[in-house]
Write a protein that holds these residues in place. Structure first.
Motif, PDB file in Angstrom:
ATOM      1  N   LYS A 147      -2.924   9.410  -4.787  1.00  0.00           N
ATOM      2  CA  LYS A 147      -1.574   8.855  -4.793  1.00  0.00           C
ATOM      3  C   LYS A 147      -1.192   8.316  -3.416  1.00  0.00           C
ATOM      4  O   LYS A 147      -1.404   8.952  -2.404  1.00  0.00           O
ATOM      5  N   ILE A 148      -0.666   7.122  -3.417  1.00  0.00           N
ATOM      6  CA  ILE A 148      -0.112   6.530  -2.216  1.00  0.00           C
ATOM      7  C   ILE A 148       1.393   6.643  -2.302  1.00  0.00           C
ATOM      8  O   ILE A 148       1.980   6.364  -3.340  1.00  0.00           O
ATOM      9  N   THR A 149       1.994   7.059  -1.231  1.00  0.00           N
ATOM     10  CA  THR A 149       3.449   7.072  -1.198  1.00  0.00           C
ATOM     11  C   THR A 149       3.906   6.263  -0.003  1.00  0.00           C
ATOM     12  O   THR A 149       3.522   6.548   1.137  1.00  0.00           O
ATOM     13  N   TYR A 150       4.666   5.258  -0.296  1.00  0.00           N
ATOM     14  CA  TYR A 150       5.253   4.463   0.768  1.00  0.00           C
ATOM     15  C   TYR A 150       6.589   5.087   1.130  1.00  0.00           C
ATOM     16  O   TYR A 150       7.454   5.240   0.274  1.00  0.00           O
ATOM     17  N   ILE A 151       6.741   5.478   2.383  1.00  0.00           N
ATOM     18  CA  ILE A 151       7.975   6.110   2.817  1.00  0.00           C
ATOM     19  C   ILE A 151       8.895   5.051   3.387  1.00  0.00           C
ATOM     20  O   ILE A 151       8.572   4.425   4.398  1.00  0.00           O
ATOM     21  N   GLY A 152       9.992   4.838   2.724  1.00  0.00           N
ATOM     22  CA  GLY A 152      10.933   3.842   3.196  1.00  0.00           C
ATOM     23  C   GLY A 152      11.845   4.403   4.264  1.00  0.00           C
ATOM     24  O   GLY A 152      11.704   5.539   4.689  1.00  0.00           O
ATOM     25  N   GLY A 153      12.779   3.597   4.690  1.00  0.00           N
ATOM     26  CA  GLY A 153      13.761   4.062   5.645  1.00  0.00           C
ATOM     27  C   GLY A 153      13.439   3.707   7.067  1.00  0.00           C
ATOM     28  O   GLY A 153      14.101   4.177   7.979  1.00  0.00           O
ATOM     29  N   GLY A 154      12.449   2.871   7.260  1.00  0.00           N
ATOM     30  CA  GLY A 154      12.283   2.257   8.553  1.00  0.00           C
ATOM     31  C   GLY A 154      11.666   3.105   9.636  1.00  0.00           C
ATOM     32  O   GLY A 154      11.749   2.764  10.798  1.00  0.00           O
ATOM     33  N   CYS A 155      11.039   4.174   9.285  1.00  0.00           N
ATOM     34  CA  CYS A 155      10.313   4.938  10.296  1.00  0.00           C
ATOM     35  C   CYS A 155       8.871   4.460  10.279  1.00  0.00           C
ATOM     36  O   CYS A 155       8.089   4.875   9.428  1.00  0.00           O
ATOM     37  N   PRO A 156       8.507   3.547  11.173  1.00  0.00           N
ATOM     38  CA  PRO A 156       7.211   2.887  11.053  1.00  0.00           C
ATOM     39  C   PRO A 156       6.051   3.854  11.161  1.00  0.00           C
ATOM     40  O   PRO A 156       5.003   3.656  10.556  1.00  0.00           O
ATOM     41  N   ALA A 157       6.224   4.909  11.944  1.00  0.00           N
ATOM     42  CA  ALA A 157       5.119   5.846  12.063  1.00  0.00           C
ATOM     43  C   ALA A 157       4.861   6.536  10.729  1.00  0.00           C
ATOM     44  O   ALA A 157       3.727   6.681  10.295  1.00  0.00           O
ATOM     45  N   ALA A 158       5.934   6.941  10.085  1.00  0.00           N
ATOM     46  CA  ALA A 158       5.770   7.701   8.857  1.00  0.00           C
ATOM     47  C   ALA A 158       5.358   6.812   7.692  1.00  0.00           C
ATOM     48  O   ALA A 158       4.819   7.289   6.707  1.00  0.00           O
ATOM     49  N   THR A 159       5.616   5.521   7.824  1.00  0.00           N
ATOM     50  CA  THR A 159       5.376   4.655   6.693  1.00  0.00           C
ATOM     51  C   THR A 159       3.945   4.756   6.184  1.00  0.00           C
ATOM     52  O   THR A 159       3.709   4.849   4.992  1.00  0.00           O
ATOM     53  N   TRP A 160       3.026   4.753   7.129  1.00  0.00           N
ATOM     54  CA  TRP A 160       1.648   4.711   6.682  1.00  0.00           C
ATOM     55  C   TRP A 160       0.946   6.064   6.764  1.00  0.00           C
ATOM     56  O   TRP A 160      -0.061   6.283   6.124  1.00  0.00           O
ATOM     57  N   THR A 161       1.483   6.948   7.552  1.00  0.00           N
ATOM     58  CA  THR A 161       0.833   8.255   7.623  1.00  0.00           C
ATOM     59  C   THR A 161       0.947   9.001   6.308  1.00  0.00           C
ATOM     60  O   THR A 161       0.248   9.971   6.083  1.00  0.00           O
ATOM     61  N   ALA A 162       1.838   8.538   5.465  1.00  0.00           N
ATOM     62  CA  ALA A 162       1.954   9.211   4.180  1.00  0.00           C
ATOM     63  C   ALA A 162       0.757   8.927   3.290  1.00  0.00           C
ATOM     64  O   ALA A 162       0.547   9.604   2.295  1.00  0.00           O
TER      65      ALA A 162
END
Lengths: 243, 243
Positions: A77-92
């Motif tokens: 599963k890929i989860t895209y984390i929204g809300g503009g935290c660029p670091a967290a966006t892809w580490t998820a």
DNA sequence: GAGTGGTCTAGACCACGAG
DNA sequence: TCGTGGTCTAGACCACTCA
């Protein structure tokens, strides 16, 4: 919820679904050829193919032209984390993913000007990302940055999306527009997904404190394995804050 | 982006697309019957139908069994505003929409318990929303609220989603999970969309200050007319260093 | 009942992939 | 080369809509 009579193709799709989930066909395994299955179910090849099309749309089966129909591995599963935290966006993304980036310099075309709010033909840096798991494409991203904000190095490191925030004024606002659609033919072939598998399309625009667009990102995520999550903490200051 | 040879169905789909955008077929108009079109393009009905299927997937053409294929009216855009402002969520819909709601009392099933974090078989109020424009369905929403938070009136007014926030503790956090998929058969018939038109599925969970789930909403929006927008304002005083 | 789309057949030939 | 899926045909019959 009335299913009085099952059409042939739905009945066949259901049967194959059950056989897959029961383990009679295992993940990664090739199904019998379409003509064999057509004989087995006593239907024409056209009918059998339309049954397989249903399973493709669900992401259960992958067709490879010239090779066969394959049961897809259970999807990471890929989860895209929204809300503009660029670091967290892809580490998820679950860990062992490879990411490739290709950087080019372009001039703003019409759709860039509206997206980035820049004059036509102004200089942009375009980064094309693809993420892979076991050589299988996972997601696509086009990122556009005004040239003066992107490092002048012709080949940027893979971490551009993470490193950029350190190089520019702090972000003030991030707007993400999410839509669902079928992939373009190009996206379907690049991601190796069925043209009938829905994709999640995210258009992300980041503004700095002055209101300037410092980054626009167009992301394409296959719908069978990707979600986008947006978490909002609401300001409770209007009510008495708790001790 | 190689399209060396156009398959018949793609060529036909392209031609119909152009004829529609050029106004030769107008919005709301019925196309010639499939057999007439098959004769006109000198292909079999099966091939012609597969061409029409492409246009359906794009939301350009609507099939109605027994009546014909119709050019869809230019779509009124729906924008779902994320970020947990319940009042704004639906007011973003373009004005003259009808909304119907049906309220029932249910006991929490397994998927409710995980979503709402409540014990099995606990009392819930379920509200099924549909929005319409000109009698055509536009969107679907299932909303679940713990019974003790919902007014005891068996029939709630249509404004439940708006009025609820006034009746309960202030919301503290809203999480929205967005995914793209093809509609279920039930959703396709309810929304009168093609089974091959992607939908945007939003699962929204709202928490109050104590962390209790006060509302869970499952929204289904047709992908050809709906976007979801999430806007995040970032606290600029806080430059989070990366690990 | 007439006309529409929905499903299905029993083939044919083409394009791709791997050995 | 051979087996695979991709496309297509020229019908057939069924289900639905509407006058």
């Amino acid at each position: 919820m009335i299913r009085p009579v099952l059409s042939r193709r739905h009945a066949i799709a259901d049967d194959l679904r059950h056989q897959i989930s029961a383990g009679h066909f295992k993940a990664g395994e090739r199904l019998p050829s379409e003509s064999q299955l057509a004989v087995h179910y006593a239907v024409s090849t056209a009918t059998l193919r339309s049954a397989l099309a249903l399973l493709q749309g669900e992401g259960l089966v992958e067709k490879i032209h010239g090779s066969g129909n394959f049961v897809r591995r259970p999807l990471r599963k890929i989860t895209y984390i929204g809300g503009g935290c660029p670091a967290a966006t892809w580490t998820a993304f679950s860990a062992p993913l490879r990411m490739t980036a290709r950087t080019t310099s372009i001039e703003a075309a019409s759709h860039h000007t509206t997206l980035l709010n820049v004059p036509p033909r102004s200089a942009l840096t375009e980064v094309l990302f693809t993420t892979h798991e076991d050589k299988k494409p996972h997601s696509l991203a086009h990122i556009y940055v005004p040239r003066d904000l992107a490092p002048a190095t012709p080949r940027l490191p893979e971490r551009i999306a993470v490193s950029l925030p350190d190089l520019r004024p702090p972000l003030c606002e991030v707007q993400e527009r999410v839509s669902a659609r079928l992939p373009t033919q190009e996206e379907a072939t690049t991601l190796r997904i069925s043209p009938s598998l829905a994709v999640l399309s995210v258009t992300r625009v980041s503004l700095d404190a002055s209101g300037r667009v410092v980054e626009a990102a167009l992301l394409v995520l296959p719908g069978d394995r990707a979600d986008a999550v947006f978490t909002t903490r609401l300001a409770t200051e209007e009510r008495t804050p708790k001790p």
